[in-house]
Write a protein that holds these residues in place. Structure first.
Motif, short mmCIF file in Angstrom:
data_model
loop_
_atom_site.label_atom_id
_atom_site.label_comp_id
_atom_site.label_asym_id
_atom_site.label_seq_id
_atom_site.Cartn_x
_atom_site.Cartn_y
_atom_site.Cartn_z
N PHE A 1 0.83 -1.21 0.00
CA PHE A 1 0.00 0.00 0.00
C PHE A 1 0.86 1.25 0.00
N ALA A 2 1.97 1.23 0.70
CA ALA A 2 2.86 2.38 0.73
C ALA A 2 3.44 2.66 -0.65
N GLY A 3 3.74 1.55 -1.41
CA GLY A 3 4.25 1.75 -2.77
C GLY A 3 3.21 2.39 -3.66
N TYR A 4 1.96 2.01 -3.50
CA TYR A 4 0.90 2.63 -4.29
C TYR A 4 0.78 4.11 -3.96
N LEU A 5 0.86 4.43 -2.65
CA LEU A 5 0.74 5.83 -2.26
C LEU A 5 1.89 6.66 -2.81
N LEU B 1 -2.74 0.04 -8.02
CA LEU B 1 -3.56 -0.45 -6.92
C LEU B 1 -3.70 -1.96 -6.97
N SER B 2 -3.86 -2.52 -8.16
CA SER B 2 -4.01 -3.97 -8.27
C SER B 2 -2.73 -4.69 -7.85
N GLN B 3 -1.57 -4.06 -8.11
CA GLN B 3 -0.31 -4.66 -7.68
C GLN B 3 -0.13 -4.59 -6.16
N PHE C 1 -9.86 -13.79 1.80
CA PHE C 1 -10.12 -12.43 1.31
C PHE C 1 -8.78 -11.76 1.08
N ASP C 2 -8.83 -10.62 0.40
CA ASP C 2 -7.63 -9.88 0.07
C ASP C 2 -7.35 -8.82 1.13
N VAL C 3 -6.10 -8.35 1.12
CA VAL C 3 -5.70 -7.31 2.05
C VAL C 3 -4.91 -6.26 1.30
N VAL D 1 -9.86 5.97 -3.84
CA VAL D 1 -9.28 4.63 -3.70
C VAL D 1 -10.33 3.65 -3.19
N ILE D 2 -11.09 4.08 -2.19
CA ILE D 2 -12.13 3.21 -1.64
C ILE D 2 -13.21 2.93 -2.67
#
Length: 702
Positions: free
Chosen positions: A575-579, A585-587, A597-599, A621-622
């Motif tokens: 998530f930090a890399g996406y930010l 986001l998919s990565q 489930f996914d995290v 993002v949400i």
């Protein structure tokens, strides 16, 4: 401490979705709840009480027995009256102050030292905790302290009786010390009173000798002064006083005579000057004048008779007139003679008055002279008389003192002598064990009651609803610490466990309220850390998957990545890399094998990214995640810990608030909800987490 939210806050937080309910009184006492609490803890209460009783009983059984001997003393000032006079030593009326003073004397080191010397220091030393070989070297101060530790003195209620009790391991020693102390106390009372009387008698004898010498000297001086006064003045003051009294009376009479004579002479002189000799003669009475005045009247009558018939030059009438003139001349001579006599009497009276005044003056000087010498004499006589009276009084007092000294008795009377105790007075293991057990039980009950009344946390969902005005969506049972990490993984093995049922109920409350909504986002909030927020989020996601819903958990806590700390996933992107824009986001989304489930989380903490969080870019993002998942669960930091928790919560469609059972305080919940109210973020419901014990049993089904 049980502070409540206002009605306005509740409406703001719940968006007016909660129906009004009656607010319970925070000071009310739920007797049924207290009863259930005591019933649930009866084993603990009974166990603590029995343990305390057994411990005390065992300790007292091991201790050596001690014996107590008791004697009683009555403070009674009544005595046999031998003399009618007052006492040399006053007798005190019994009072509480007197009783306390006597108790202080009984426990004084002076009296105790005398008792130690009487009983024997070596025997008293056996009561000390010092080793036997050091008993002979104990100082008197240590022995006194040892006696005081084992001595008890008190007064019986509503009486003048003092109780003396001594405790020792040797019963005979206890009785001996008690009786010796009481006997010494009474003996010292008598000795002290006799000593005081003896000192008073010696002082009286010395004063009597001084008074006798003074009286003898004064009497000799008085005799000498009286002799000298008689020789110098010729008489005493009493005789001189009588003489001057007589002279004063004579002087008063002489002054009266002089005043009378002076008045008569003055009156006659005034008549002679104003009216003449004839008028003056009428004011003077004497035999000669009376005869002459009668002769003059007779001649006037004869002249009057002749005047009717003859002229004044008639020989007969002329003879009558000549005789009349002769009589008038004689009257004038007589008047002048009387006046001379009166003047002589006045002169004699005046001279007598002057003589008496001179005599009185000389007598007064004499009296003054006598008085000057007599003042010292009278003063000396008065002092001598006072000394005689004092001598008589002190002689009488000396006789009374010697008599009282022989018949003196103590104010205290021994009414009960100490006997050798037949059995030990302490310890009493059974009684003290029962007292210890009852005390422990009472303390436990009070502690439970106090803890129940002063609780600042939440124990039931009803309390949480009443305090916040928000609905409680679920009450989650406590999961053991070692099972908490994968608590939701047991849903398949035990789908009807209490925890699974409550998570299922929470899922239903969030997802089934509006069936027209295809996907939604839920922010899981809490006031402080470690309230089970992350575990609840994971369990909710797992239960959503079991309901054929896709779910993802987004870890927005950049300061502490709870998911990565628990599972340690090897992720190429996070998530930090996406930010930071290093991946899509998919990565950044990770699909763990052990989870259904996914995290979306970070490999490690990134505090620098926490300050860059904003609902303006988090919201898209949400929304993007909602296009791929039915349920997006956002796990953020605690509201009271960091400021970005409310920003993260703003990006979600729904918000649930986690409150840990019997841990999260009411103030913490109030402050957290107040932060959300400041951001105008409604809360959809509360979750009471980690409910333990009996409170969690009611949520079990099947």
């Amino acid at each position: 401490m049980n502070q409540r939210l206002t009605g306005a806050d509740a409406l703001r937080l719940s968006s007016a979705r909660v129906s009004p309910r009656r607010v319970p009184d925070p000071d009310s006492i739920d007797l049924r709840a207290l009863g259930r609490l005591f019933l649930s803890r009866w084993k603990t209460l009974l166990g603590v009480s029995l343990l305390a009783a057994l411990v005390v009983y065992g300790l007292l059984t091991l201790s050596a027995p001690v014996y107590s001997a008791t004697a009683k003393v009555l403070i009674d000032p009544r005595r046999t009256e031998v003399l009618s006079g007052s006492d040399i030593i006053s007798t005190r009326e019994p009072s509480q102050q007197v009783i306390n003073s006597e108790i202080a004397i009984l426990t004084s080191n002076v009296l105790i030292e005398e008792v130690i010397n009487t009983v024997g220091p070596e025997r008293i030393a056996t009561l000390s905790s010092a080793p036997p070989e050091a008993a002979d070297t104990l100082a008197m101060e240590q022995l006194v302290w040892t006696v005081r530790e084992n001595l008890s003195v008190w007064s019986e209620a509503d009486s003048f009786v003092i109780v003396v009790s001594f405790t020792a391991t040797d019963p005979e020693l206890a009785a001996e010390v008690t009786n010796t102390l009481v006997d010494t106390y009474i003996a010292r009372q008598i000795e002290t009173r006799r000593m005081s009387l003896g000192q008073a008698a010696v002082w009286l004898e010395e004063q009597l000798e001084i008074l006798e010498d003074r009286i003898a000297q004064n009497e000799e001086t008085i005799s000498v002064m009286q002799t000298e006064s008689l020789l110098n003045n010729g008489s005493t003051l009493e005789n001189a006083t009588q003489q001057i009294t007589t002279l004063n009376n004579q002087l008063v009479a002489a002054r009266a005579e002089r005043v009378t004579a002076e008045a008569q002479v003055q009156q006659l002189n005034e008549l002679l000057e104003k009216s003449g000799l004839e008028e003056a003669s009428s004011q003077i009475s004497s035999p000669t004048l009376e005869t002459l005045r009668a002769r003059a009247r007779q001649l006037r009558q004869q002249d009057a008779v002749w005047a009717e018939s003859v002229e004044p030059d008639h020989p007969r009438r002329a003879a009558i007139l000549a005789d009349l003139e002769q009589v008038q001349a004689e009257i004038g001579a007589e008047v002048r003679n009387v006046i001379a006599i009166r003047r002589g009497e006045y002169d004699v009276a005046r001279m007598r008055e002057q003589s008496l005044e001179e005599t009185v003056g000389r007598m007064e000087e004499r009296i003054v002279q006598i008085s000057r010498g007599d003042i010292d004499l009278r003063q000396l006589e008065r002092e001598t008389e006072a000394a005689r009276r004092t001598h008589e009084a002190m002689l009488t007092r000396l006789t009374e003192t010697r008599t009282q000294e022989r018949v003196q008795s103590a104010e205290a009377t021994l009414v009960e002598r100490a006997t050798v105790p037949a059995g030990p007075s302490a310890p009493r293991p059974k009684l003290m064990g029962a007292v210890a057990g009852a005390s422990a039980f009472a303390i436990c009950v009070v502690a439970l009651f106090f803890g129940e009344m002063t609780v600042t946390t939440f124990r039931t969902a009803r309390e949480l609803e009443a305090e916040t005005g928000l609905p409680v969506l679920a009450s989650l049972p406590l999961v053991p610490g070692r099972q908490r990490k994968n608590a939701f993984s047991r849903f398949g093995a035990d789908p009807y466990s209490g925890y699974a049922e409550r998570i299922r109920h929470l899922r239903t409350m969030l997802l089934m309220r509006d069936e027209t909504v295809i996907s939604t986002s839920v922010s899981v909030l809490s006031s402080v850390a470690a309230e089970g927020k992350t575990t609840t989020a994971l369990a909710l996601a797992d239960m959503a998957v079991r309901a054929q819903r896709s779910a993802i958990v987004v870890d927005c806590d950049m300061r502490r990545t709870s998911l990565q700390e628990n599972y340690h996933w090897a992720m190429q992107h996070d998530f930090a890399g996406y930010l930071r824009g290093t991946c899509s986001l998919s990565q950044a989304i990770h699909s763990p094998e052990e989870l259904a489930f996914d995290v979306l989380t970070s490999n490690r903490p990134h505090p620098d990214l926490a300050d860059e969080l904003s609902s303006l870019w988090l919201q898209p993002v949400i929304e993007q995640l909602k296009e791929s998942y039915d349920l997006v669960i956002i796990d953020g930091p605690p509201l009271l810990a960091v400021s970005d928790a409310a920003i993260i919560a703003k990006a979600a469609d729904k918000r649930i608030y986690i409150v840990e059972h019997e841990r999260t305080t009411r103030n913490e919940v109030r402050d957290g909800l107040a932060i959300l109210a400041d951001f105008q973020l409604p809360v959809d419901g509360m979750v009471l987490n980690k409910v333990s014990g009996r409170d969690a049993a009611e949520y079990r089904y099947g």
